[in-house]
Motif scaffolding. Structure first.
Motif, PDB file in Angstrom:
ATOM      1  N   ARG B 155       0.818  -1.209   0.000  1.00 46.80           N
ATOM      2  CA  ARG B 155       0.000   0.000   0.000  1.00 46.80           C
ATOM      3  C   ARG B 155       0.854   1.262   0.000  1.00 46.80           C
ATOM      4  O   ARG B 155       2.015   1.241   0.365  1.00 46.80           O
ATOM      5  CB  ARG B 155      -0.880   0.011   1.244  1.00 46.80           C
ATOM      6  CG  ARG B 155      -1.975  -1.004   1.162  1.00 46.80           C
ATOM      7  CD  ARG B 155      -3.088  -0.532   2.028  1.00 46.80           C
ATOM      8  NE  ARG B 155      -4.196  -1.477   1.989  1.00 46.80           N
ATOM      9  CZ  ARG B 155      -5.331  -1.253   2.618  1.00 46.80           C
ATOM     10  NH1 ARG B 155      -5.489  -0.150   3.331  1.00 46.80           N
ATOM     11  NH2 ARG B 155      -6.288  -2.133   2.538  1.00 46.80           N
ATOM     12  N   TYR B 156       0.188   2.353  -0.377  1.00 45.21           N
ATOM     13  CA  TYR B 156       0.882   3.633  -0.431  1.00 45.21           C
ATOM     14  C   TYR B 156       0.506   4.493   0.769  1.00 45.21           C
ATOM     15  O   TYR B 156      -0.574   4.320   1.342  1.00 45.21           O
ATOM     16  CB  TYR B 156       0.541   4.334  -1.750  1.00 45.21           C
ATOM     17  CG  TYR B 156       1.282   3.725  -2.902  1.00 45.21           C
ATOM     18  CD1 TYR B 156       2.450   4.305  -3.376  1.00 45.21           C
ATOM     19  CD2 TYR B 156       0.861   2.532  -3.464  1.00 45.21           C
ATOM     20  CE1 TYR B 156       3.167   3.725  -4.388  1.00 45.21           C
ATOM     21  CE2 TYR B 156       1.572   1.934  -4.485  1.00 45.21           C
ATOM     22  CZ  TYR B 156       2.723   2.542  -4.948  1.00 45.21           C
ATOM     23  OH  TYR B 156       3.447   1.954  -5.950  1.00 45.21           O
ATOM     24  N   PRO B 157       1.395   5.442   1.129  1.00 46.71           N
ATOM     25  CA  PRO B 157       1.159   6.216   2.362  1.00 46.71           C
ATOM     26  C   PRO B 157      -0.213   6.881   2.436  1.00 46.71           C
ATOM     27  O   PRO B 157      -0.781   6.965   3.519  1.00 46.71           O
ATOM     28  CB  PRO B 157       2.272   7.261   2.322  1.00 46.71           C
ATOM     29  CG  PRO B 157       3.363   6.622   1.574  1.00 46.71           C
ATOM     30  CD  PRO B 157       2.696   5.734   0.554  1.00 46.71           C
ATOM     31  N   HIS B 158      -0.752   7.346   1.294  1.00 47.52           N
ATOM     32  CA  HIS B 158      -2.008   8.086   1.404  1.00 47.52           C
ATOM     33  C   HIS B 158      -3.174   7.191   1.804  1.00 47.52           C
ATOM     34  O   HIS B 158      -4.257   7.684   2.089  1.00 47.52           O
ATOM     35  CB  HIS B 158      -2.315   8.833   0.106  1.00 47.52           C
ATOM     36  CG  HIS B 158      -2.665   7.933  -1.037  1.00 47.52           C
ATOM     37  ND1 HIS B 158      -1.728   7.458  -1.917  1.00 47.52           N
ATOM     38  CD2 HIS B 158      -3.845   7.429  -1.434  1.00 47.52           C
ATOM     39  CE1 HIS B 158      -2.326   6.693  -2.800  1.00 47.52           C
ATOM     40  NE2 HIS B 158      -3.608   6.651  -2.540  1.00 47.52           N
ATOM     41  N   GLU B 159      -2.942   5.873   1.802  1.00 47.19           N
ATOM     42  CA  GLU B 159      -4.012   4.963   2.195  1.00 47.19           C
ATOM     43  C   GLU B 159      -4.053   4.729   3.701  1.00 47.19           C
ATOM     44  O   GLU B 159      -4.846   3.935   4.181  1.00 47.19           O
ATOM     45  CB  GLU B 159      -3.834   3.629   1.472  1.00 47.19           C
ATOM     46  CG  GLU B 159      -3.988   3.760  -0.034  1.00 47.19           C
ATOM     47  CD  GLU B 159      -3.637   2.476  -0.769  1.00 47.19           C
ATOM     48  OE1 GLU B 159      -4.556   1.733  -1.104  1.00 47.19           O
ATOM     49  OE2 GLU B 159      -2.451   2.221  -0.985  1.00 47.19           O
ATOM     50  N   PHE B 160      -3.173   5.426   4.438  1.00 44.82           N
ATOM     51  CA  PHE B 160      -3.093   5.194   5.873  1.00 44.82           C
ATOM     52  C   PHE B 160      -3.525   6.417   6.666  1.00 44.82           C
ATOM     53  O   PHE B 160      -3.458   7.535   6.179  1.00 44.82           O
ATOM     54  CB  PHE B 160      -1.663   4.832   6.268  1.00 44.82           C
ATOM     55  CG  PHE B 160      -1.226   3.493   5.776  1.00 44.82           C
ATOM     56  CD1 PHE B 160      -1.517   2.348   6.492  1.00 44.82           C
ATOM     57  CD2 PHE B 160      -0.542   3.382   4.576  1.00 44.82           C
ATOM     58  CE1 PHE B 160      -1.125   1.114   6.027  1.00 44.82           C
ATOM     59  CE2 PHE B 160      -0.152   2.142   4.108  1.00 44.82           C
ATOM     60  CZ  PHE B 160      -0.445   1.004   4.834  1.00 44.82           C
ATOM     61  N   SER B 161      -3.919   6.172   7.913  1.00 49.23           N
ATOM     62  CA  SER B 161      -4.242   7.272   8.814  1.00 49.23           C
ATOM     63  C   SER B 161      -2.945   7.811   9.418  1.00 49.23           C
ATOM     64  O   SER B 161      -1.885   7.201   9.286  1.00 49.23           O
ATOM     65  CB  SER B 161      -5.156   6.771   9.918  1.00 49.23           C
ATOM     66  OG  SER B 161      -4.428   5.917  10.766  1.00 49.23           O
ATOM     67  N   GLY B 162      -3.055   8.942  10.086  1.00 49.39           N
ATOM     68  CA  GLY B 162      -1.878   9.564  10.682  1.00 49.39           C
ATOM     69  C   GLY B 162      -1.126   8.637  11.630  1.00 49.39           C
ATOM     70  O   GLY B 162       0.094   8.532  11.579  1.00 49.39           O
ATOM     71  N   GLY B 163      -1.884   7.928  12.478  1.00 45.58           N
ATOM     72  CA  GLY B 163      -1.253   7.036  13.440  1.00 45.58           C
ATOM     73  C   GLY B 163      -0.533   5.892  12.763  1.00 45.58           C
ATOM     74  O   GLY B 163       0.597   5.550  13.113  1.00 45.58           O
ATOM     75  N   GLN B 164      -1.171   5.330  11.727  1.00 52.77           N
ATOM     76  CA  GLN B 164      -0.538   4.228  10.998  1.00 52.77           C
ATOM     77  C   GLN B 164       0.728   4.703  10.291  1.00 52.77           C
ATOM     78  O   GLN B 164       1.739   4.012  10.264  1.00 52.77           O
ATOM     79  CB  GLN B 164      -1.510   3.658   9.968  1.00 52.77           C
ATOM     80  CG  GLN B 164      -2.614   2.847  10.583  1.00 52.77           C
ATOM     81  CD  GLN B 164      -3.650   2.441   9.550  1.00 52.77           C
ATOM     82  OE1 GLN B 164      -4.083   3.268   8.744  1.00 52.77           O
ATOM     83  NE2 GLN B 164      -4.035   1.189   9.553  1.00 52.77           N
ATOM     84  N   ARG B 165       0.633   5.917   9.722  1.00 54.43           N
ATOM     85  CA  ARG B 165       1.815   6.453   9.056  1.00 54.43           C
ATOM     86  C   ARG B 165       2.967   6.617  10.031  1.00 54.43           C
ATOM     87  O   ARG B 165       4.113   6.312   9.713  1.00 54.43           O
ATOM     88  CB  ARG B 165       1.515   7.833   8.474  1.00 54.43           C
ATOM     89  CG  ARG B 165       0.732   7.809   7.201  1.00 54.43           C
ATOM     90  CD  ARG B 165       0.150   9.179   7.015  1.00 54.43           C
ATOM     91  NE  ARG B 165      -0.572   9.258   5.780  1.00 54.43           N
ATOM     92  CZ  ARG B 165      -0.197  10.008   4.755  1.00 54.43           C
ATOM     93  NH1 ARG B 165       0.861  10.765   4.845  1.00 54.43           N
ATOM     94  NH2 ARG B 165      -0.890  10.027   3.655  1.00 54.43           N
ATOM     95  N   GLN B 166       2.636   7.111  11.228  1.00 52.75           N
ATOM     96  CA  GLN B 166       3.704   7.295  12.200  1.00 52.75           C
ATOM     97  C   GLN B 166       4.310   5.946  12.572  1.00 52.75           C
ATOM     98  O   GLN B 166       5.501   5.845  12.803  1.00 52.75           O
ATOM     99  CB  GLN B 166       3.165   8.037  13.426  1.00 52.75           C
ATOM    100  CG  GLN B 166       4.229   8.728  14.259  1.00 52.75           C
ATOM    101  CD  GLN B 166       5.035   9.765  13.508  1.00 52.75           C
ATOM    102  OE1 GLN B 166       5.769   9.440  12.574  1.00 52.75           O
ATOM    103  NE2 GLN B 166       4.921  11.012  13.877  1.00 52.75           N
ATOM    104  N   ARG B 167       3.494   4.896  12.568  1.00 49.88           N
ATOM    105  CA  ARG B 167       4.036   3.556  12.810  1.00 49.88           C
ATOM    106  C   ARG B 167       5.011   3.157  11.710  1.00 49.88           C
ATOM    107  O   ARG B 167       6.040   2.528  11.964  1.00 49.88           O
ATOM    108  CB  ARG B 167       2.902   2.532  12.883  1.00 49.88           C
ATOM    109  CG  ARG B 167       2.112   2.614  14.171  1.00 49.88           C
ATOM    110  CD  ARG B 167       0.897   1.714  14.113  1.00 49.88           C
ATOM    111  NE  ARG B 167      -0.035   2.035  15.177  1.00 49.88           N
ATOM    112  CZ  ARG B 167       0.018   1.489  16.387  1.00 49.88           C
ATOM    113  NH1 ARG B 167       0.918   0.597  16.664  1.00 49.88           N
ATOM    114  NH2 ARG B 167      -0.851   1.846  17.319  1.00 49.88           N
ATOM    115  N   ILE B 168       4.669   3.528  10.467  1.00 49.95           N
ATOM    116  CA  ILE B 168       5.579   3.219   9.356  1.00 49.95           C
ATOM    117  C   ILE B 168       6.898   3.960   9.550  1.00 49.95           C
ATOM    118  O   ILE B 168       7.985   3.410   9.361  1.00 49.95           O
ATOM    119  CB  ILE B 168       4.944   3.622   8.009  1.00 49.95           C
ATOM    120  CG1 ILE B 168       3.644   2.862   7.791  1.00 49.95           C
ATOM    121  CG2 ILE B 168       5.901   3.360   6.868  1.00 49.95           C
ATOM    122  CD1 ILE B 168       2.769   3.443   6.719  1.00 49.95           C
TER     123      ILE B 168
END
Lengths: 297, 327
Positions: B155-168
Motif C-alpha cells: 500500500r501507499y502512504p495516502h491509504e493510511f491514517s496519521g497514526g498508521q503512518r507514524q508507525r511506518i
C-alpha cells in the motif's frame, strides 16, 4: 472467529492491492476518454509514420503527371502537387519526419534538461547559479532565430533538426525539473532518506525523480506538439527536412502559391499538424489526471 | 570512566543560519541563532525530553545531533566519536546507529513509494539483508513489530491514517536497528487517542531494544510520561535540566515555572487552584537575541545583571542544572 475473519480479509486485501498498483493506472487510463481519444490519434499517425509504404497509394517522390498540379479527383483523392506528385502519399510519408523530429528532440531535451534540473535543484549553490545562467542564455535566443542560425550553418538533416530543437526546448525541462526538485528537496521525506543514510544518487533517482515525474510527463507530451510545430515552421522556412523528403511544414510552404489550383494541397498537411498537436495535448492533459496519486482510490 | 555510559555528549553546540543579502555578491547580514551554545549529554537507555515553545531550536538541536544540519560550532560525541568531524561518507555509515522520527507523518513518507519500498530503503542502503526473500520477511517482521498488518506492504502512504503512518515512520527508523533515536515531536500531529498508542509503542520498543531517545515535544504531559530527564529550552539556550520528577516538582528557572503552570490538571479541584503564570510580551527574534539572559525581556525576576551577562548552567545538586541568577 472475529480474528480469523480479519486475517481472511487481510489476505484478500493483499491480493487486490498487489494486483492493482499498475492496474489502477491502466483502469484509470481506460476511463479517461480525453486521453484515449488523443492516444488513438497518435497511434494512427504513428502507423502512418511507421508503415507509409503499405498505406500510401504511390511513392511520395514519383511524378504522376507532367502537367503538374491537379485538384482532387477519384484517382488522386487529394490531388497532385505542383510537381505532379500525389498529395495523399506525401502527407502519409510526411508523418515520418514529424514523428522522428518531435520524438527525437523531446527525448534529447528530456534527458539533458531533467538531469541538469535535478543537479541544479538538489546541489544548489554555485552549480545552480552556473546552470541557471546557461539556461537563461539559451532561453534569451529567439527560438526560430537560433534554429535558423544553426540549421543554416550546419544544414538541415534529421540529426541537426533533432539536436537543434532538443537544445532549444531543453531549458524548459530543466527549469521545470529544477523548480519541482527545489520544492521536493525541502520535504521531510527527502530529509528522512538522508537520515536513513542514502547516497545523493539514490535520493535523487529514487526519491526525487519519481515525485517530479508527473509534471515532466505532462510537459513532454506538450513539448512533442511544440517541437513538431517548430519542425513544421523550420521546414516551412526551407530549413527543415530537405526535399524531396516530404514534410508537412514544407508542403505548406510549397502549396502557398497554388491555393487556387488545389486547396487540399495546403489544407491537409495543415490539418495533420493541427490534429497531431491537439492529440499530444489531449494525452498530456489526460496523463496529468491519470498519474495523480491523490486520485488513485 | 564517566563517559562510558554517555551515548551522546554535546559540547557547546551552535547552529547559526546565515542571513545573506544580494543576488550575485552576497553580503552576510547576520545570523539566525537557532541553537546557541548548548551542552548536555544522554546516557545509554535514557530518554531525555527536550521541551520549549515553537521556534526555540528544539528540532534544530535534534537535526544537528544527527548532522542533518551541520552545526556552526561545537561538538557532538556519539560513543566518544565526534560526529561534527566525520565527512558525509562516514556519516552515512553512522546513520545505522542513529535515526529520527519526524513530526509530521504526512510529510515524512514518500507519497510515490509503497510501504515495502519505504522500508526497503534503509535495508538496501545498509545491506542488512542478503536476499530478496529475507528482506521481505524482515519488512513483514518490522511491520508487525510496530503493529501494522504485514498485508499492507504494497500500500501507499495516502491509504493510511496519521497514526498508521507514524508507525511506518517508526518501523523505518527501527529497520537499521539503531541505538539512538531522535523523536522530533512524534505525536504532536496526531489525535489525542492515537498519541497514547504511539507513545506506548515507543516505550515498548525502548525496553525491547534498549533504545536511547531524545524526545522533543512541546506537550509537557507527554514528555513527563516518556522521559527520565527533561531539558527546557528557550530561544536557542538551555535554561534548565533536571530529572523528570525533580523538574515537575521543583522547577527553578522562571521560564520552566511558567511553562509548567500552563499544563492543565486532571483533578478539577486542583485545576481551580492552579495559578497560571502568564508571560508578557513575545519571544525576541533569534536574529537579535537579548545580550544577557535570553529570558530577561519577559522575566519577572529580572535585575541589571540579567540584562548584561548571560547566566551559565549551574549545578544546584542532584544533577539539576539551572541557568538563572535568582534562585
Amino acid at each position: 472467529m472475529n480474528q480469523s475473519n480479519e486475517i481472511v480479509s487481510e489476505i484478500l486485501e493483499e491480493k487486490i492491492i498487489r494486483l492493482s498498483v499498475g492496474r489502477k493506472i491502466f483502469n484509470r487510463a481506460l476511463r479517461n476518454h480525453t486521453f484515449l481519444f488523443g492516444l488513438l490519434i497518435i497511434i494512427l499517425f504513428a502507423l502512418l509514420a511507421a508503415f507509409p509504404e503499405y498505406i500510401a497509394p504511390h511513392e511520395p517522390t514519383t511524378i504522376l503527371s507532367d502537367s503538374g498540379i491537379q485538384p482532387q479527383s477519384t484517382k488522386y483523392p487529394l490531388g497532385l502537387d505542383n510537381l505532379g506528385r500525389d498529395v495523399l502519399s506525401r502527407v502519409v510519408y510526411g508523418a515520418r519526419a514529424s514523428f522522428i523530429v518531435s520524438f527525437g528532440s523531446v527525448t534529447i531535451a528530456l534527458l539533458i534538461g531533467v538531469s541538469l534540473g535535478l543537479i541544479s535543484g538538489y546541489v544548489g549553490g554555485i552549480v545552480d547559479i552556473v546552470i541557471c545562467r546557461i539556461l537563461d542564455a539559451i532561453l534569451a535566443f529567439p527560438i526560430l532565430l537560433f534554429a535558423i542560425l544553426t540549421l543554416a550553418l550546419l544544414g538541415g538533416s534529421y540529426t541537426n533538426l533533432i539536436l537543434t530543437i532538443g537544445l532549444i526546448y531543453m531549458p524548459y525541462f530543466a527549469r521545470l525539473a529544477r523548480g519541482s526538485t527545489l520544492s521536493i528537496a525541502k520535504k521531510e521525506y527527502v530529509e528522512s532518506s538522508r537520515a536513513v543514510g542514502s547516497s545523493t544518487w539514490r535520493i535523487v533517482t529514487r526519491t526525487i525523480l519519481p515525485n517530479i515525474i508527473v509534471p515532466i510527463t505532462v510537459q513532454s507530451s506538450l513539448a512533442l506538439g511544440v517541437s513538431m510545430l517548430i519542425e513544421a515552421n523550420l521546414s516551412f522556412l526551407g530549413l527543415g527536412v530537405q526535399p524531396p523528403t516530404p514534410s508537412w511544414g514544407r508542403m505548406i510552404l510549397e502549396s502557398a502559391l497554388y491555393i487556387r489550383q488545389n486547396l487540399l494541397f495546403m489544407l491537409t498537411p495543415g490539418l495533420c499538424i493541427f490534429i497531431t498537436i491537439l492529440a499530444y495535448n489531449l494525452v498530456g492533459d489526460g496523463l496529468r489526471d491519470i498519474l495523480d496519486p491523490k486520485l488513485m482510490d | 570512566m564517566e563517559s562510558n555510559n554517555k551515548l551522546i555528549d554535546i559540547k557547546n553546540l551552535q547552529v547559526y543560519f546565515p542571513i545573506n543579502e544580494g543576488i550575485l555578491i552576497q553580503r552576510h547580514r547576520g545570523d539566525c541563532k537557532a541553537v546557541d551554545d548548548i551542552s548536555f549529554n544522554i546516557s545509554k537507555g535514557e530518554t531525555l525530553g527536550l521541551v520549549g515553545e515553537s521556534g526555540c531550536g528544539k528540532s534544530t538541536t535534534g537535526r544537528a545531533i544527527l548532522q542533518l544540519i551541520r552545526p556552526t560550532a561545537g561538538h557532538v560525541y556519539f560513543k566518544g566519536e565526534d560526529l561534527t568531524k566525520s565527512n558525509n561518507k562516514e556519516l552515512r555509515k553512522k546513520r545505522r546507529e542513529m535515526q529520527i522520527v519526524f513530526q509530521d507523518p504526512y510529510a515524512s513518507l514518500n507519497p510515490r513509494a509503497s510501504i515495502g519500498e519505504i522500508l526497503s530503503e534503509p535495508i538496501e542502503v545498509h545491506k542488512i539483508c542478503k536476499s530478496k526473500s529475507e528482506k521481505n520477511e524482515y519488512i513483514k517482521e518490522l511491520m508487525s513489530m510496530v503493529g501494522l498488518a504485514p498485508g499492507f506492504i504494497a500500500r501507499y502512504p495516502h491509504e493510511f491514517s496519521g497514526g498508521q503512518r507514524q508507525r511506518i515512520v517508526i518501523a523505518r527508523a527501527l529497520a537499521v536497528k539503531p541505538e539512538f533515536i531522535v523523536c522530533d515531536e512524534p505525536v504532536s500531529a496526531l489525535d489525542v487517542s492515537i498519541q497514547a498508542q504511539i507513545i506506548n509503542l515507543l516505550c515498548d520498543l525502548q525496553s525491547k531494544f534498549f533504545l536511547t531517545y531524545l524526545f522533543i515535544a512541546h506537550d509537557l504531559s507527554v514528555v513527563r510520561h516518556m522521559s527520565n530527564r527533561i531539558a527546557v529550552m528557550y530561544l536557542g539556550k538551555l535554561v534548565e535540566i533536571a530529572d523528570d520528577e525533580e523538574l515537575y516538582h521543583h522547577a527553578q528557572h522562571p521560564y520552566s515555572l511558567a511553562l509548567l503552570s500552563s499544563v492543565p490538571l486532571a483533578n478539577p479541584k486542583e485545576e481551580k487552584l492552579r495559578k497560571r503564570i502568564v508571560l508578557e510580551g513575545d519571544v525576541p527574534s533569534p536574529t537579535n537575541p537579548p545580550i544577557g539572559c535570553r529570558f530577561s525581556t519577559r522575566c519577572w525576576r529580572v535585575t541589571d545583571i540579567c540584562r548584561e551577562v548571560s547566566p551559565e548552567l549551574k549545578d544546584i545538586g542532584g544533577g539539576h542544572f539551572v541557568a538563572c541568577y535568582h534562585l
